[in-house]
Scaffold this motif. Sequence first.
Motif, short mmCIF file in Angstrom:
data_model
loop_
_atom_site.label_atom_id
_atom_site.label_comp_id
_atom_site.label_asym_id
_atom_site.label_seq_id
_atom_site.Cartn_x
_atom_site.Cartn_y
_atom_site.Cartn_z
N THR A 1 0.84 -1.20 0.00
CA THR A 1 0.00 0.00 0.00
C THR A 1 0.87 1.25 0.00
O THR A 1 0.60 2.20 -0.74
CB THR A 1 -0.95 0.00 1.23
OG1 THR A 1 -1.82 -1.13 1.12
CG2 THR A 1 -1.77 1.27 1.30
N LEU A 2 1.93 1.26 0.80
CA LEU A 2 2.82 2.42 0.82
C LEU A 2 3.49 2.62 -0.53
O LEU A 2 3.64 3.76 -1.00
CB LEU A 2 3.86 2.27 1.93
CG LEU A 2 3.31 2.31 3.35
CD1 LEU A 2 4.42 1.99 4.35
CD2 LEU A 2 2.67 3.66 3.65
N ASP A 3 3.86 1.53 -1.19
CA ASP A 3 4.44 1.62 -2.53
C ASP A 3 3.44 2.19 -3.52
O ASP A 3 3.80 3.00 -4.39
CB ASP A 3 4.94 0.25 -3.01
CG ASP A 3 6.16 -0.24 -2.24
OD1 ASP A 3 6.81 0.56 -1.54
OD2 ASP A 3 6.45 -1.46 -2.34
N ALA A 4 2.17 1.80 -3.40
CA ALA A 4 1.12 2.33 -4.28
C ALA A 4 0.97 3.84 -4.09
O ALA A 4 0.80 4.58 -5.07
CB ALA A 4 -0.21 1.62 -4.03
N TYR A 5 1.06 4.30 -2.85
CA TYR A 5 0.99 5.75 -2.59
C TYR A 5 2.20 6.46 -3.16
O TYR A 5 2.08 7.55 -3.75
CB TYR A 5 0.84 6.03 -1.09
CG TYR A 5 -0.59 5.96 -0.65
CD1 TYR A 5 -1.42 7.06 -0.75
CD2 TYR A 5 -1.12 4.78 -0.14
CE1 TYR A 5 -2.75 7.00 -0.36
CE2 TYR A 5 -2.44 4.69 0.25
CZ TYR A 5 -3.25 5.81 0.14
OH TYR A 5 -4.57 5.74 0.52
N ALA A 6 3.38 5.89 -3.00
CA ALA A 6 4.59 6.51 -3.56
C ALA A 6 4.47 6.62 -5.08
O ALA A 6 4.80 7.67 -5.66
CB ALA A 6 5.82 5.70 -3.17
N ASP A 7 3.97 5.57 -5.72
CA ASP A 7 3.78 5.61 -7.18
C ASP A 7 2.76 6.68 -7.58
O ASP A 7 2.98 7.42 -8.54
CB ASP A 7 3.32 4.24 -7.70
CG ASP A 7 4.41 3.18 -7.60
OD1 ASP A 7 5.61 3.53 -7.47
OD2 ASP A 7 4.05 1.98 -7.63
N GLU B 1 3.45 10.28 -9.80
CA GLU B 1 2.72 10.64 -11.03
C GLU B 1 2.16 12.06 -11.00
O GLU B 1 1.73 12.57 -12.02
CB GLU B 1 1.58 9.64 -11.27
CG GLU B 1 2.06 8.26 -11.61
CD GLU B 1 0.94 7.24 -11.71
OE1 GLU B 1 -0.24 7.64 -11.61
OE2 GLU B 1 1.25 6.05 -11.88
N ARG B 2 2.15 12.68 -9.82
CA ARG B 2 1.60 14.03 -9.68
C ARG B 2 2.55 15.06 -10.25
O ARG B 2 3.74 15.07 -9.90
CB ARG B 2 1.32 14.37 -8.21
CG ARG B 2 0.11 13.69 -7.62
CD ARG B 2 -1.14 14.17 -8.37
NE ARG B 2 -2.35 13.68 -7.78
CZ ARG B 2 -3.11 14.35 -6.94
NH1 ARG B 2 -2.80 15.57 -6.58
NH2 ARG B 2 -4.20 13.81 -6.47
N ILE C 1 8.89 13.25 -6.18
CA ILE C 1 9.18 12.23 -5.17
C ILE C 1 9.88 11.06 -5.85
O ILE C 1 9.50 10.63 -6.92
CB ILE C 1 7.90 11.74 -4.43
CG1 ILE C 1 8.25 10.70 -3.36
CG2 ILE C 1 6.89 11.20 -5.41
CD1 ILE C 1 7.09 10.26 -2.51
N ASP C 2 10.93 10.62 -5.22
CA ASP C 2 11.66 9.45 -5.68
C ASP C 2 11.14 8.27 -4.87
O ASP C 2 11.31 8.23 -3.65
CB ASP C 2 13.16 9.66 -5.46
CG ASP C 2 14.00 8.50 -5.95
OD1 ASP C 2 13.63 7.33 -5.68
OD2 ASP C 2 15.02 8.76 -6.59
N THR C 3 10.51 7.32 -5.54
CA THR C 3 9.87 6.20 -4.83
C THR C 3 10.89 5.37 -4.05
O THR C 3 10.57 4.87 -2.97
CB THR C 3 9.06 5.32 -5.79
OG1 THR C 3 9.93 4.84 -6.83
CG2 THR C 3 7.90 6.09 -6.41
#
Length: 187
Positions: A43-49, A53-54, A59-61
Amino acid sequence: MADADEDVVSEIVQRGRNLLADEAVALIERRDTTEDPGVSRETLDAYADALAERPNFDIDTEEFATAIDERLTDAENWAGNDALYDLDGRISAYPPAWHKELGGSTDIEAYLGVVEKASTDNGEESPNAGTGEGVSEEWLLDAVATIGRVERDEAKEALEAARADGRINEGPDQHPDAGVRLAEGNE
């Protein structure tokens, strides 16, 4: 695959790139709840991705994942304001002992007791304090909403009830970080 809640992503973007990894995890954990405490790495990775995209939100994932790893501890109790806790593979802004003791509860007195003990045990690294004595009302409401797995409005109602019953004392309400503390005799 986990999905990022667009409202949570927007709130993180609104708060800006200076939002620390532990603050982002706390926000995601509070707003993107499940029956289990904490948030999965997926889930945290999905938020970073989603954040990557914004436009205009650089942000560097990989750096985000590293920042989480650097703060991650297996401590059972409070380890400092920037610590993140391993809850059997899930990540939380709050220690496992707090989830075990308070999980599903909105008992304001119990939360304040646990935070007070953490403050006594850790001195300088105590949970976010409010002005003067006590715990920041905003921080307390976030903790109750997250650990209690309730909406923030429900946490606020529990706080208001404890205030009305005289079980807690607060600093001046006009201050945004008014200190909330147990009333004398309730410590």
